[in-house]
Write a protein that holds these residues in place. Sequence first.
Motif, PDB file in Angstrom:
ATOM      1  N   ILE A 289      -1.775   1.972  11.125  1.00 44.91           N
ATOM      2  CA  ILE A 289      -1.013   0.771  11.158  1.00 44.91           C
ATOM      3  C   ILE A 289      -1.718  -0.165  11.318  1.00 44.91           C
ATOM      4  N   ALA A 290      -2.546  -0.438  12.218  1.00 43.10           N
ATOM      5  CA  ALA A 290      -3.145  -1.440  12.793  1.00 43.10           C
ATOM      6  C   ALA A 290      -4.075  -2.016  11.524  1.00 43.10           C
ATOM      7  N   GLY A 291      -4.778  -0.884  10.858  1.00 49.24           N
ATOM      8  CA  GLY A 291      -5.687  -1.304   9.609  1.00 49.24           C
ATOM      9  C   GLY A 291      -4.932  -1.832   8.781  1.00 49.24           C
ATOM     10  N   GLN A 292      -3.646  -1.429   8.352  1.00 48.09           N
ATOM     11  CA  GLN A 292      -2.843  -2.275   7.174  1.00 48.09           C
ATOM     12  C   GLN A 292      -2.573  -3.799   7.665  1.00 48.09           C
ATOM     13  N   LEU A 293      -1.988  -3.771   8.852  1.00 48.18           N
ATOM     14  CA  LEU A 293      -1.711  -5.104   9.508  1.00 48.18           C
ATOM     15  C   LEU A 293      -2.949  -6.009   9.315  1.00 48.18           C
ATOM     16  N   HIS A 294      -4.072  -5.540   9.673  1.00 53.48           N
ATOM     17  CA  HIS A 294      -5.192  -6.447   9.521  1.00 53.48           C
ATOM     18  C   HIS A 294      -5.587  -6.575   8.327  1.00 53.48           C
ATOM     19  N   CYS A 295      -5.316  -5.816   7.402  1.00 58.96           N
ATOM     20  CA  CYS A 295      -5.788  -6.048   5.870  1.00 58.96           C
ATOM     21  C   CYS A 295      -4.866  -6.592   4.787  1.00 58.96           C
ATOM     22  N   LEU A 296      -3.562  -6.367   5.268  1.00 57.94           N
ATOM     23  CA  LEU A 296      -2.581  -6.899   4.295  1.00 57.94           C
ATOM     24  C   LEU A 296      -2.831  -8.381   3.532  1.00 57.94           C
ATOM     25  N   PRO A 297      -3.292  -9.377   4.204  1.00 59.93           N
ATOM     26  CA  PRO A 297      -3.691 -10.731   3.714  1.00 59.93           C
ATOM     27  C   PRO A 297      -4.723 -10.708   2.842  1.00 59.93           C
ATOM     28  N   HIS A 298      -5.512  -9.536   2.954  1.00 63.68           N
ATOM     29  CA  HIS A 298      -6.919  -9.232   2.043  1.00 63.68           C
ATOM     30  C   HIS A 298      -6.435  -8.700   0.718  1.00 63.68           C
ATOM     31  N   ILE A 299      -5.293  -7.962   0.954  1.00 62.13           N
ATOM     32  CA  ILE A 299      -5.125  -7.168  -0.418  1.00 62.13           C
ATOM     33  C   ILE A 299      -3.764  -7.379  -1.070  1.00 62.13           C
ATOM     34  N   LEU A 300      -3.085  -8.322  -0.639  1.00 62.41           N
ATOM     35  CA  LEU A 300      -1.730  -8.704  -0.848  1.00 62.41           C
ATOM     36  C   LEU A 300      -1.582  -8.839  -2.466  1.00 62.41           C
ATOM     37  N   PRO A 301      -2.560  -9.394  -3.156  1.00 62.33           N
ATOM     38  CA  PRO A 301      -2.343  -9.427  -4.735  1.00 62.33           C
ATOM     39  C   PRO A 301      -2.148  -7.787  -5.358  1.00 62.33           C
ATOM     40  N   MET A 302      -2.774  -6.830  -4.718  1.00 59.94           N
ATOM     41  CA  MET A 302      -2.469  -5.647  -5.053  1.00 59.94           C
ATOM     42  C   MET A 302      -1.155  -5.071  -5.003  1.00 59.94           C
ATOM     43  N   ILE A 303      -0.410  -5.607  -4.111  1.00 60.61           N
ATOM     44  CA  ILE A 303       1.040  -4.979  -3.792  1.00 60.61           C
ATOM     45  C   ILE A 303       2.279  -6.093  -4.116  1.00 60.61           C
ATOM     46  N   ALA A 304       1.606  -7.264  -4.493  1.00 59.38           N
ATOM     47  CA  ALA A 304       2.647  -8.399  -5.034  1.00 59.38           C
ATOM     48  C   ALA A 304       1.682  -8.900  -5.920  1.00 59.38           C
ATOM     49  N   PRO A 305       1.718  -8.661  -7.128  1.00 56.28           N
ATOM     50  CA  PRO A 305       0.760  -8.856  -8.352  1.00 56.28           C
ATOM     51  C   PRO A 305       1.108 -10.029  -8.941  1.00 56.28           C
ATOM     52  N   THR A 306       2.344 -10.543  -8.994  1.00 56.80           N
ATOM     53  CA  THR A 306       2.959 -11.358 -10.134  1.00 56.80           C
ATOM     54  C   THR A 306       3.504 -12.466  -9.549  1.00 56.80           C
ATOM     55  N   ILE A 307       3.665 -13.703 -10.252  1.00 55.08           N
ATOM     56  CA  ILE A 307       4.364 -14.719  -9.542  1.00 55.08           C
ATOM     57  C   ILE A 307       5.613 -14.324  -9.328  1.00 55.08           C
ATOM     58  N   ASN A 308       6.204 -13.503  -9.919  1.00 57.49           N
ATOM     59  CA  ASN A 308       7.691 -13.122  -9.421  1.00 57.49           C
ATOM     60  C   ASN A 308       7.777 -12.390  -8.153  1.00 57.49           C
ATOM     61  N   SER A 309       6.768 -11.754  -7.807  1.00 53.28           N
ATOM     62  CA  SER A 309       6.624 -10.696  -6.509  1.00 53.28           C
ATOM     63  C   SER A 309       7.092 -11.885  -5.292  1.00 53.28           C
ATOM     64  N   TYR A 310       6.523 -12.974  -5.399  1.00 48.97           N
ATOM     65  CA  TYR A 310       6.787 -14.015  -4.015  1.00 48.97           C
ATOM     66  C   TYR A 310       8.109 -14.450  -3.807  1.00 48.97           C
ATOM     67  N   LYS A 311       8.797 -14.468  -5.153  1.00 50.84           N
ATOM     68  CA  LYS A 311      10.490 -14.814  -5.141  1.00 50.84           C
ATOM     69  C   LYS A 311      11.003 -13.824  -4.407  1.00 50.84           C
ATOM     70  N   ARG A 312      10.792 -12.677  -4.107  1.00 46.63           N
ATOM     71  CA  ARG A 312      11.227 -11.419  -3.565  1.00 46.63           C
ATOM     72  C   ARG A 312      10.931 -11.541  -2.014  1.00 46.63           C
ATOM     73  N   LEU A 313       9.774 -12.009  -1.602  1.00 46.69           N
ATOM     74  CA  LEU A 313       9.136 -11.979  -0.372  1.00 46.69           C
ATOM     75  C   LEU A 313       9.689 -13.319   0.484  1.00 46.69           C
ATOM     76  N   VAL A 314      10.851 -13.291   0.792  1.00 43.24           N
ATOM     77  CA  VAL A 314      11.620 -14.542   1.254  1.00 43.24           C
ATOM     78  C   VAL A 314      12.733 -14.082   2.291  1.00 43.24           C
ATOM     79  N   GLU A 315      12.739 -14.956   3.317  1.00 39.53           N
ATOM     80  CA  GLU A 315      13.499 -14.528   4.554  1.00 39.53           C
ATOM     81  C   GLU A 315      14.811 -14.190   4.247  1.00 39.53           C
ATOM     82  N   GLY A 316      15.470 -13.080   4.866  1.00 40.20           N
ATOM     83  CA  GLY A 316      16.686 -12.606   4.549  1.00 40.20           C
ATOM     84  C   GLY A 316      17.185 -11.957   3.384  1.00 40.20           C
ATOM     85  N   ALA A 317      16.121 -11.559   2.720  1.00 41.40           N
ATOM     86  CA  ALA A 317      16.269 -10.991   1.225  1.00 41.40           C
ATOM     87  C   ALA A 317      15.964  -9.519   1.314  1.00 41.40           C
ATOM     88  N   TRP A 318      15.702  -8.787   2.586  1.00 41.48           N
ATOM     89  CA  TRP A 318      15.487  -7.409   2.571  1.00 41.48           C
ATOM     90  C   TRP A 318      14.089  -7.183   2.233  1.00 41.48           C
TER      91      TRP A 318
END
Length: 452
Positions: A289-318
């Motif tokens: 878990i510590a590894g993922q927390l540390h690495c998430l900002p470095h790998i984010l396009p691989m798990i949020a790869p599109t323009i539209n991905s970031y419309k989902r990653l907003v507060e209060g939207a699960w």
Amino acid sequence: MTTQEVLAYVKQHPSGKVKIAVTDIDGVLRGKYIAAEKFASAIEGRLAFCDVTFGWDMGDVVYDNVKYTGWHTGYPDALIKIDLSTFRKIPWENDVPFFLGDFIDEQDKPAYTCPRQLLRKVLSDTTQSGFQPFFSQEFEWFNFAETPESIHQKNFHQLTPLSPGMFGYSILRSTLKGDYMSDLFDLLVKFDVPVEGLHTETGPGVYEAAIKYAPVLLAADQAVLFKTAVKEIAYKHGIMATFMAKIHESLPGCSGHVHQSLWDKDAGQNLFYDETDPHKMSALMKSYIAGQLHCLPHILPMIAPTINSYKRLVEGAWAPTTLTWGIDNRTVALRALPGNKKATRLETRVVGSDTNPYLALAACLAAGMYGVKNNLKLEKTATTGNGYKDVSNGILPQNLHEATQQMKQSAIAKELFGAEFVEHFTLTREWEWKQYAKAVTDWELKRYFEII
């Protein structure tokens, strides 16, 4: 089935053909039919696909910024090695034999652009450390009573959802389109994509499915095939299925959560479980878990790869926005699910349904193993309550451009996946951002047309 049994099935199938597929960098399944007699010779050597497979975007527009291929190379063939272990019968195509392939040349050198080969590389590093990773991916997606022709005629506006209203976990709504839901469940299982659960989710015409856990490469194969199979089965019912991360600002997004655990290769033991720990979480799980927390900002396009991905990653939207973890908490990025020695696992909730499963699972596994290999301690306290308000460990990059630049410059990403892959992948994400940046949207017309 043995190789001989597979060949016998292909030879005797009345269609006389085989379907072969690979994924591009976006996770789009690209393939073709070949004659059964050609298949027999191809399994001894290689099959050719034009290498534009990794030289264009999901709309078949060629990149102008990548080195792997382009007008400067003349778009030669790339060689595919058919993986016989992926053999399946397509039940909605009269059980036509189907196989996945890898981009590997005749000297067994994999293409650095091949997503399936990237996952194989991360898996090899993991097994050499003595671990067997088991993963699964679950998907949410919207279904519309539309055809490819009708959605283009409507210019993707005012589409008719499969059913109106929200109705998560609705027995009533699943009965309304029971023939479609039954076909999804039954045909996917026959296609060797074992579904553990299928239900309506919150949103008009939204379904959710959980795929049974499996060794990580098989889990990725199942996830890739699930997405295309759902679309093909939907076609048969006059339905369009979409795995966009966010279909509309007023509706919840669609997740592609990844569940993961590490097991002892020999003892068949879930190494994330520890009976003596107050939360039943082993030190290994905490480092993961510590590894993922540390690495998430470095790998984010691989798990949020599109323009539209970031419309989902907003507060209060699960969907998460902060670098957080918690125990059975659906507002954090990493949801630990400790329970018993079989089911203890980590759920990465950042991942959307629009991901390439090979890249998403490779990213999760490599990031977790970074923590294991470096013996990282889980110093960040578990978030209780609202994870959107816990910014003590930072927040996720907020758009594809920001995330891509961070990955492009990341020594960690290059360590995990290789410099060639990181360069190619981030160039494709820069291309995606450039296409978006020059588009004039409905929002802009409504905002500026009359007033300015």
